[in-house]
Design a protein around this motif. Structure first.
Motif, PDB file in Angstrom:
ATOM      1  N   ARG A  10     -47.633 -58.798   8.956  1.00 15.70           N
ATOM      2  CA  ARG A  10     -46.925 -57.746   8.202  1.00 15.70           C
ATOM      3  C   ARG A  10     -45.408 -57.923   8.358  1.00 15.70           C
ATOM      4  O   ARG A  10     -44.886 -57.985   9.470  1.00 15.70           O
ATOM      5  N   ILE A  11     -44.751 -57.969   7.226  1.00 17.54           N
ATOM      6  CA  ILE A  11     -43.340 -58.326   7.191  1.00 17.54           C
ATOM      7  C   ILE A  11     -42.484 -57.171   6.663  1.00 17.54           C
ATOM      8  O   ILE A  11     -42.901 -56.445   5.759  1.00 17.54           O
ATOM      9  N   GLY A  12     -41.303 -57.036   7.247  1.00 15.72           N
ATOM     10  CA  GLY A  12     -40.291 -56.135   6.708  1.00 15.72           C
ATOM     11  C   GLY A  12     -39.027 -56.903   6.368  1.00 15.72           C
ATOM     12  O   GLY A  12     -38.745 -57.943   6.965  1.00 15.72           O
ATOM     13  N   ILE A  13     -38.271 -56.422   5.390  1.00 14.31           N
ATOM     14  CA  ILE A  13     -36.959 -56.984   5.055  1.00 14.31           C
ATOM     15  C   ILE A  13     -35.939 -55.849   5.038  1.00 14.31           C
ATOM     16  O   ILE A  13     -36.152 -54.838   4.377  1.00 14.31           O
ATOM     17  N   VAL A  14     -34.869 -56.039   5.771  1.00  8.93           N
ATOM     18  CA  VAL A  14     -33.739 -55.112   5.692  1.00  8.93           C
ATOM     19  C   VAL A  14     -32.592 -55.826   4.986  1.00  8.93           C
ATOM     20  O   VAL A  14     -32.222 -56.942   5.379  1.00  8.93           O
ATOM     21  N   GLY A  15     -32.049 -55.192   3.947  1.00  8.97           N
ATOM     22  CA  GLY A  15     -30.982 -55.821   3.162  1.00  8.97           C
ATOM     23  C   GLY A  15     -31.550 -56.447   1.916  1.00  8.97           C
ATOM     24  O   GLY A  15     -31.104 -57.505   1.475  1.00  8.97           O
ATOM     25  N   ILE A  16     -32.524 -55.757   1.323  1.00 12.61           N
ATOM     26  CA  ILE A  16     -33.279 -56.331   0.194  1.00 12.61           C
ATOM     27  C   ILE A  16     -32.402 -56.507  -1.043  1.00 12.61           C
ATOM     28  O   ILE A  16     -32.690 -57.348  -1.894  1.00 12.61           O
ATOM     29  N   SER A  17     -31.310 -55.746  -1.160  1.00 12.90           N
ATOM     30  CA  SER A  17     -30.489 -55.845  -2.378  1.00 12.90           C
ATOM     31  C   SER A  17     -29.502 -57.005  -2.322  1.00 12.90           C
ATOM     32  O   SER A  17     -28.903 -57.340  -3.348  1.00 12.90           O
ATOM     33  N   GLY A  18     -29.287 -57.582  -1.151  1.00 14.65           N
ATOM     34  CA  GLY A  18     -28.383 -58.715  -1.057  1.00 14.65           C
ATOM     35  C   GLY A  18     -29.058 -59.988  -1.536  1.00 14.65           C
ATOM     36  O   GLY A  18     -30.282 -60.041  -1.704  1.00 14.65           O
ATOM     37  N   PHE A  19     -28.266 -61.024  -1.715  1.00 16.31           N
ATOM     38  CA  PHE A  19     -28.834 -62.280  -2.197  1.00 16.31           C
ATOM     39  C   PHE A  19     -29.769 -62.896  -1.156  1.00 16.31           C
ATOM     40  O   PHE A  19     -30.803 -63.456  -1.495  1.00 16.31           O
ATOM     41  N   GLY A  20     -29.398 -62.827   0.134  1.00 15.12           N
ATOM     42  CA  GLY A  20     -30.260 -63.379   1.181  1.00 15.12           C
ATOM     43  C   GLY A  20     -31.582 -62.625   1.270  1.00 15.12           C
ATOM     44  O   GLY A  20     -32.652 -63.233   1.392  1.00 15.12           O
ATOM     45  N   GLY A  21     -31.521 -61.313   1.201  1.00 17.78           N
ATOM     46  CA  GLY A  21     -32.744 -60.513   1.247  1.00 17.78           C
ATOM     47  C   GLY A  21     -33.628 -60.766   0.045  1.00 17.78           C
ATOM     48  O   GLY A  21     -34.861 -60.839   0.165  1.00 17.78           O
ATOM     49  N   GLY A  22     -33.008 -60.927  -1.119  1.00 15.94           N
ATOM     50  CA  GLY A  22     -33.782 -61.184  -2.323  1.00 15.94           C
ATOM     51  C   GLY A  22     -34.480 -62.533  -2.272  1.00 15.94           C
ATOM     52  O   GLY A  22     -35.632 -62.667  -2.702  1.00 15.94           O
ATOM     53  N   GLU A  23     -33.810 -63.527  -1.721  1.00 15.10           N
ATOM     54  CA  GLU A  23     -34.437 -64.850  -1.614  1.00 15.10           C
ATOM     55  C   GLU A  23     -35.564 -64.816  -0.573  1.00 15.10           C
ATOM     56  O   GLU A  23     -36.604 -65.471  -0.750  1.00 15.10           O
ATOM     57  N   ALA A  24     -35.373 -64.045   0.493  1.00 16.54           N
ATOM     58  CA  ALA A  24     -36.460 -63.880   1.471  1.00 16.54           C
ATOM     59  C   ALA A  24     -37.677 -63.260   0.792  1.00 16.54           C
ATOM     60  O   ALA A  24     -38.818 -63.700   0.998  1.00 16.54           O
ATOM     61  N   LEU A  25     -37.454 -62.238  -0.035  1.00 10.37           N
ATOM     62  CA  LEU A  25     -38.555 -61.625  -0.783  1.00 10.37           C
ATOM     63  C   LEU A  25     -39.292 -62.654  -1.625  1.00 10.37           C
ATOM     64  O   LEU A  25     -40.529 -62.707  -1.650  1.00 10.37           O
ATOM     65  N   ARG A  26     -38.531 -63.477  -2.354  1.00 12.64           N
ATOM     66  CA  ARG A  26     -39.149 -64.485  -3.219  1.00 12.64           C
ATOM     67  C   ARG A  26     -40.045 -65.427  -2.420  1.00 12.64           C
ATOM     68  O   ARG A  26     -41.164 -65.763  -2.836  1.00 12.64           O
ATOM     69  N   LEU A  27     -39.553 -65.847  -1.242  1.00 12.03           N
ATOM     70  CA  LEU A  27     -40.334 -66.789  -0.427  1.00 12.03           C
ATOM     71  C   LEU A  27     -41.545 -66.097   0.207  1.00 12.03           C
ATOM     72  O   LEU A  27     -42.628 -66.677   0.290  1.00 12.03           O
TER      73      LEU A  27
END
Lengths: 327, 327, 327, 327
Positions: free
Chosen positions: D7-24
Motif C-alpha cells: 500500500r502506497i501513499g504520495i505526498v505532493g501529488i500536484s507537483g511534477f515529481g509526485g505526478g510522475e510517481a503516480l504514473r509509475l
C-alpha cells in the motif's frame, strides 16, 4: 523464449509508427519481436536506433523487407508509406496475420477496418486488418456517438484538424526541419487531403446517410505528438445529450474517455487513449465535437496493438495500460 | 530631443502588448517615448526589463499609472487588461491622443474602431482609437473582401482560431507554465469567447446583414507568437474570385498580403503584416478563408502604431517596415 | 533607386545566414539589394521564399551563382557552406568588396578577420573581410576583456557552447527534423570541432600566449535561434574586476553589453547585440565568463552588416538598430 | 485489492515529481496507491488532475497532508519542496517506509542516500531513503566509474549542467511562463547552487579525496524533460579506458547504459534510464564525461520507485521497464 508468446514482425521499423509499435511490443506480455525490417536501416541493430532498448532485443539485426524471406512469425505490423505496401503484403503467407498501419488497405477487399473502439467484433479473430488513418481515427471517435444517435446531419460536417509534426512522417525532409517548423503553424491540403475518402465511407457506415458535404482542413502544429480535431456539425441537440450519448456509446471502451471539459492533446500523449467532448447550441443548430488522440498511439501503433490483441484473442488492453506522459 | 518628435507614453509596459509597443516606438522615426507606466514594475528602469534597450531610453524609470500625473505627452498607448482601463482613460486630458490596445473601447461611444487596413479614414486625425482584438483582427481582414463583395453569407460563418501563447497575456499564471503548455494544444472558451460581440458587430458593418450564426472556437498552440484563423463560410463563388476580390480590396494596403498558397504564422512573425488566402468549392457551397497575423503585431502593437500614425498625420508605415523574423 | 545607395549582392540566399542578411539589408538606409544567388532556388523570385518582402524587392529573380556573371555591385555578402566558396570568391573582381559569412577565409591571407567590436580598425575601409564563426564570435567577445587585461590564463580555457538549431544550417537533413530535435539536447563534435583553430588563433592574438589547452564542446538546444557560451577559466581575479574590465573594454561598443546578471539567449534574439557577464571565485582560481549572441545576428548576418558598414565608411550601426524580439 | 500488494501513499501529488510517481505506481505490479495528498488540490479527485487515469484510481480523493491522519500504508513517497518536509516526515510512524524525493534528507542522519545504481546495498531493506537531486544523480552516475578507478582528480571537476524546465518545479511562477521560457536558454545560480554540498559529499565518498574545487553551473533549456551534464575533469587516461571502466562498473546495472556516442536527452525520456559516455585526451590532461537522465525519471520518480523496490525486497526493475518515448 516464452512458450506462450506470439511471434511478431515489424516492417517499417525506422519510421515513427514502426518505432512506436516496437516500444509497445517490447512492453507487451504476450508479444515477442523476432523480426524487424526497414529500408535504409537494414543491416544495423535495433540498439543503433533505439538506445534505450534492453537486451536481447537490442541485438536484433534489421532485415531488408521481403515477404519471401520472412522468418516464422504469427503476426506482422506493416508501417509503410501509403502506396508502397499493397503488392508486397499480398505475398505474405495467409497464416501470418497482418495489421497494416499504413494507408493501402483501408476499406479494401479482404481487410477489416480496424476502428477497434467502434467495431471490435469486425476485428476479433480476423487475419487482415487495416488501421484507420490518424485524422480519421480522431474524427470518427468523436462523431460515432452523434451519428449513431442521429444527433447531427451526416451531410454537413466540417473537420478542422491539427496534428503534431510526427504525423507528417519521418521522411518529411526540409519542410519539417526544426528551424522552419518551430514557432510555425501551417495549414495544408485544403479541399484535397488523402484521408477524405476514408472519412466519407466511415461517416456513411455510421450514419446510413451520404457524407458528400464533408470538409476537412489539416494543420501542422509545432509539437511532436498529438492530434486534436474540432468538428462543426449541424443538429438541434444539447451539450448534455451529446455527452450522454457518448458515455453510453463508449460504456464498454477502456480507451475512449468522454469529458465535460475540452480535451487537450497532452492528455493522451504516449498512450492509446482517445478523449472526446461536445458543446451544442440548439438555437444555432450547432454541435461542436472535439476529439484528441496521440497520432502515434490511438492514431497509429496503439490502435495497431489493440487490433492485434483482438485478432489474437487476447485482452484488448494487453500492453496498452501505461498512463500518458505528463508533463 | 528631436524637435519634430511626437511625445509618447505607454501604460502597461510590463505586458507583452506594451513591450512590443516599446520595441516599435524605439525604432520609430517620429515617436519619442517619454513616459512608461506599469503595475508591479513601477520604480524600476526600462533596462531592467528590456536588456537590449539603448541609452538613453534604457534609463527611463517606470511610473505608477495615474492619469492625473501624466507628463506632457501627445499620445498614449494603453495596453491594460480588458475591464480595467475605461474609468482611468476617461480622465486623460482631451489633448492627449489615446490608442487603446486593450478591449474596453471597441465599438464604444467616442472611440473609432481601429481596423486600419479596412477603415483608415475613420481613424485619420482621430483622438480616441480602440484597437481590434487579436482574433477579430485576423478574422475581419480575411472576411472583409468576401463580405464587401457579397461572396459569402454573413449569417453562417465558423471561425476556428489558433493562437500562440503570448496571446493569453503575461499574467497567465500556472495554466501557461512552460511544462504544461509545451507539446500541448488546448481548445477553450467554446461558445462563449469574449471577442464574439466585436466580431458580430464588424461582420454586420461589413456586410449589412445579421451575423447571429457566428461560431468562434479559439485554441492555444505551443508557440510564442502568431495567429491563424481558418474560416468556413457558405457561398457559391470560386477560389479565383475570392483571391481577385481580396487583391482589389487590399490594392492600397501595405500590410495585408493576398497569397495563392495557405499562409503560415511564421510569415508574419515580428511584423505588422497580415496574410489572407482562400479556397472555395462552389459545388459544396463552401468558402474557406485563412488569415494570419502576429498576435503582438497586427493583432496588437503593430496595429496600434499604424493607428497612431494615422491619428498623427504621419505615413501609415512609419516604424513598421521591418521584415518578419525568419526562421 | 536611391542615388546614394550602395549596390549589394547576396550569395547563398536560401540559407539561414543569407536570409537574415536579406532581412537586414531590406531595412538598411544605404544598402540596395540588386543581386541574389542561390543553389536550388535559382529562377524563382525572392517573394517565393520570403513572403513578407515588399515590392520591388519581392520580384527580384534569384540567379545561379557565378562570379563571371555578377551584375554591377559594390559589395557581396557570401553565405556559403564552409569549404565551397574559396575558389569562386577568388574570381570576384577586386572592386567588389566581399564579406564572407562562411568559414573559408577566417585568418586567410588577404582577408581581415571581422570581429568588429574588438578590432574595428582592421576592418574599416577593407575590401575583403571574413566573418567570425558563430561560436567563436560569442566566445571571443566574452574572453577579450579578460585576455587583454591578463585576468585569466590563455592556456587553460574550457568552452561549453550551446546553440539553437538554425546554427546547424538549413541543409541539416534528417538529423535536424522537428520531431527528432524537439525536446532533445544533443552534444556533438567532442574534441574535434571545426571552429577550434579559429578560436585558438584569436585567443593567442588577444593574449600573446599559447592557447593549446583549449577545450570546446558544442551542444544543439531545441530552439531556433541563440547561442550561449559558458567558459571556465583559471585566474585569481574577482567578479567585480572582470565586469569593470569588460565595461572599459566595450565602452565604445554599441553592440556589446556587459550585465551583472547572467545573460539569456532571448535578450539578443533578432538583433546584432552581444551580452557578456562574469562570475569569479579567486579562492578557487576560477573565472566563469558568459557570452550570448543570436547565431544569425552577431553570429552571422548582423556581424556581416556591421563589417560592411565599416568597409563602406558608414556608421557602424546603420541598419542594425532594431531592438531584440521579445517575447 | 491484490492480496500481495504494497500500500502506497504520495505526498505532493500536484507537483511534477509526485505526478510522475503516480504514473509509475499506476503501472507497478506490486504497488497499490491508497493515499494521495497535495496542497491546493486537496478535496479534488485524481481524475481532475490526471485525465488519463483508469478506474478506480481515478476516483481517489486527494487529502490534506498530515502525518497524523495517514491511512494504513506501507510506504510513502514524499515529493515536497526542499525545506518544507523534514519536520512533518519526522512524525510519520516508523513502520511506514519513506522515500523522500525532495531535498531535505540527503546525507541526513538516519537516512540512506538513494543512488541505487551505485550503492544498492545501502538501500536494500532500509526504511528511510533520500533520493538524490536530479543534477547530482546525472553527475554522479557519470563520475562514479572514473572516481572509483582513480582515472580523474576529484578536486578539479567542472559540471556544466542543462535541464528541461520541469526541473524547476511546477510552482515556478512567471519566470517559467511559456512565452518567456520558449526559445530561451538561461544560466542561473552561478557559484551558489543548492545541489553543491550533496555533490561534494558524494564525490568525496566515491573518491576518498577532497572535492573542494567543484564548479557547477546549471542552465534552463527550453524543453519539458531531460538533463544533460557535461563534466570537464583532469586525468591522463584515454576514452577507451573510461568506457571500459564504466562498462565494468555498471555491468550489473539495468538502468545505466554506457555508449560510445554522446548521449542525447531524448534517449531517456519517460524512463528510468541513465546514459553515460566519455571522451579523453591524455595529451591535454582532459576527460570529458557526459551523463543523461530524465529529470523526472532517474532524476526523481523513477529513482524513487527503484529505491522503493529495493526497500521492499522486490526486483529492482518492477514497474520501470517501459522503453523511453521516441520521438
Amino acid at each position: 523464449m516464452n512458450q506462450m508468446s506470439i511471434r511478431i514482425g515489424i516492417v517499417g521499423i525506422s519510421g515513427f509508427g514502426g518505432g512506436e509499435a516496437l516500444r509497445l511490443i517490447a512492453g507487451h506480455p504476450s508479444f515477442e519481436l523476432v523480426y524487424a525490417a526497414g529500408e535504409g536501416s537494414a543491416g544495423s541493430k535495433l540498439i543503433d536506433h533505439f538506445p534505450g532498448l534492453p537486451e536481447p532485443l537490442a541485438e536484433l539485426v534489421i532485415e531488408t523487407w521481403s515477404p519471401e524471406t520472412l522468418p516464422a512469425i504469427d503476426l506482422l505490423f506493416a508501417s509503410l508509406p501509403t502506396g508502397t505496401s499493397a503488392e508486397a503484403l499480398a505475398r505474405v503467407p495467409n497464416h501470418v496475420k497482418i495489421v497494416d498501419i499504413g494507408g493501402d488497405h483501408r476499406y479494401a477487399d479482404g481487410w477489416a477496418y480496424g476502428l477497434a473502439d467502434v467495431w471490435p467484433e469486425l476485428i476479433r479473430g480476423q487475419s487482415r486488418v487495416a488501421n484507420p488513418g490518424c485524422f480519421p481515427a480522431a474524427s470518427q471517435l468523436a462523431l460515432a456517438p452523434l451519428l449513431a444517435n442521429n444527433l447531427i446531419e451526416p451531410a454537413n460536417i466540417v473537420i478542422d484538424a491539427k496534428t503534431g509534426i510526427s504525423g507528417a512522417g519521418r521522411g518529411g525532409g526540409g519542410g519539417f526541419a526544426y528551424a522552419a517548423s518551430n514557432e510555425n503553424l501551417v495549414p495544408y491540403g485544403l479541399l484535397q487531403h488523402v484521408h477524405m475518402p476514408e472519412m466519407v465511407t466511415t461517416i456513411e457506415r455510421l450514419s446510413g446517410g451520404p457524407a458528400t458535404g464533408l470538409v476537412f482542413t489539416p494543420h501542422l502544429v509545432p509539437m511532436t505528438r498529438g492530434i486534436l480535431v474540432t468538428l462543426y456539425c449541424r443538429g438541434t441537440t444539447t451539450t448534455h445529450a451529446c455527452l450522454d450519448a457518448a458515455r453510453s456509446y463508449y460504456a464498454q471502451s477502456t480507451f475512449v474517455r468522454v469529458t465535460d471539459n475540452p480535451p487537450q492533446t497532452k492528455w493522451a500523449s504516449g498512450s492509446n487513449l482517445a478523449f472526446v467532448s461536445y458543446a451544442a447550441d440548439p438555437a444555432r443548430n450547432l454541435v461542436i465535437a472535439l476529439g484528441v488522440v496521440d497520432n502515434l498511439g490511438k492514431g497509429a501503433a496503439g490502435q495497431a496493438v489493440q487490433n492485434a490483441n483482438l485478432m489474437c484473442g487476447l485482452s484488448e488492453t494487453d500492453g496498452l495500460q501505461s498512463m500518458p506522459i505528463w508533463p
